[in-house]
Scaffold this motif. Structure first.
Motif, short mmCIF file in Angstrom:
data_model
loop_
_atom_site.label_atom_id
_atom_site.label_comp_id
_atom_site.label_asym_id
_atom_site.label_seq_id
_atom_site.Cartn_x
_atom_site.Cartn_y
_atom_site.Cartn_z
N LEU A 14 41.18 6.21 4.98
CA LEU A 14 39.92 6.92 5.22
C LEU A 14 38.92 6.07 5.99
O LEU A 14 37.72 6.32 5.95
N HIS A 15 39.40 5.04 6.70
CA HIS A 15 38.51 4.09 7.38
C HIS A 15 37.60 4.75 8.42
O HIS A 15 36.52 4.25 8.73
N ALA A 16 38.01 5.90 8.98
CA ALA A 16 37.20 6.56 10.02
C ALA A 16 36.00 7.30 9.43
O ALA A 16 35.09 7.67 10.16
N VAL A 17 36.00 7.50 8.11
CA VAL A 17 34.92 8.21 7.46
C VAL A 17 33.78 7.23 7.16
O VAL A 17 34.04 6.11 6.73
N PRO A 18 32.54 7.61 7.38
CA PRO A 18 31.42 6.71 7.07
C PRO A 18 31.46 6.27 5.60
O PRO A 18 31.93 6.99 4.72
N TYR A 64 37.10 17.01 5.41
CA TYR A 64 35.94 16.34 6.02
C TYR A 64 35.65 16.92 7.40
O TYR A 64 34.52 17.22 7.73
N HIS A 65 36.70 17.13 8.18
CA HIS A 65 36.51 17.64 9.54
C HIS A 65 36.31 19.15 9.57
O HIS A 65 35.85 19.68 10.57
N ASP A 66 36.63 19.86 8.48
CA ASP A 66 36.36 21.29 8.40
C ASP A 66 34.88 21.57 8.19
O ASP A 66 34.45 22.70 8.25
N GLY A 67 34.13 20.53 7.89
CA GLY A 67 32.69 20.72 7.77
C GLY A 67 32.16 20.62 6.37
O GLY A 67 30.98 20.77 6.13
N ARG A 68 33.04 20.37 5.40
CA ARG A 68 32.55 20.27 4.03
C ARG A 68 31.73 19.02 3.82
O ARG A 68 30.79 19.01 3.06
N LEU A 69 32.11 17.95 4.51
CA LEU A 69 31.38 16.70 4.37
C LEU A 69 30.97 16.13 5.73
O LEU A 69 30.64 14.97 5.83
N ILE A 70 31.05 16.95 6.76
CA ILE A 70 30.85 16.44 8.11
C ILE A 70 29.39 16.05 8.34
O ILE A 70 28.49 16.78 7.94
N PRO A 71 29.15 14.89 8.92
CA PRO A 71 27.76 14.51 9.20
C PRO A 71 27.23 15.33 10.37
O PRO A 71 27.98 15.92 11.12
N GLU A 72 25.91 15.36 10.50
CA GLU A 72 25.31 16.12 11.59
C GLU A 72 25.73 15.55 12.93
O GLU A 72 25.79 14.33 13.11
N LYS A 73 26.03 16.44 13.86
CA LYS A 73 26.41 16.01 15.19
C LYS A 73 25.21 15.44 15.92
O LYS A 73 24.07 15.71 15.57
#
Length: 186
Positions: A14-18, A64-73
């Motif tokens: 999960l290294h790519a996740v903040p 994460y990429h489906d938008g459940r935890l996605i940070p603001e663009k």
């Protein structure tokens, strides 16, 4: 696989996740190990319950990429928003407003026809009762019933058409706003 190996493997996948979101994702699995040990389960059973860390990481990243935890663009700059807004204004003025106005005019016209057909029995019955009609009261009654029914059917159909037209306009407006704000690309 030990608890530490499992968690380290999952964290490395999960290294790519903040960091903040990654900690939140890993917390549930750390808690699962802690509760399992308190309930007397060994580490092997716990890792088997959880499954493969690669599959878990794939699912977490998909969520994460489906938008459940996605940070603001990253937000678009004001200049780019103005340019896109002006471009959409021109596009809408040339290609959208005329067809929408024509469709709206047709919808209003058909509504007027439906209302006229629905109210026309009042005129027929009144004229028959006052003696201005050359037809008998029975003929006027059935003609009135037919016109009223036709007006009601057209009105019901137009209610559905009007709702669809309104929903389409709202959906298009939301799309246009999201394009200007940077949510979608044109």
């Amino acid at each position: 696989m030990s608890r530490n190996e499992f968690l380290q493997t999952l964290e490395s996948l999960l290294h790519a996740v903040p960091e903040v979101d990654r900690r939140e994702m890993l917390y549930d699995y750390e808690e699962h190990f802690q509760i399992g040990v308190e309930n007397g389960k060994n580490l092997k059973e716990l890792t088997e319950e959880l499954g493969d860390p690669y599959a878990i990481a794939r699912d977490l990243l998909a969520d994460y990429h489906d938008g459940r935890l996605i940070p603001e663009k990253k937000k678009r700059g004001l200049g780019k928003k103005i340019f896109i807004g002006f471009s959409l204004f021109l596009f809408n003025g040339i290609f959208i407003i005329a067809p929408v106005a024509a469709i709206f005019s047709v919808i209003v016209s058909v509504w007027v026809v439906a209302l006229a057909l629905t109210l026309s029995p009042l005129v027929l019955i009144t004229s028959s009762l006052l003696g201005y009609s050359y037809e008998s009261l029975t003929v006027n009654f059935f003609a009135s019933l037919t016109l009223f029914s036709l007006g009601m059917l057209i009105g019901i159909g137009m209610l559905n058409v009007s709702k669809y037209f309104y929903r389409t306009l709202v959906r298009y407006s939301r799309f246009t706003i999201s394009v200007v704000q940077g949510g979608r690309t044109a």
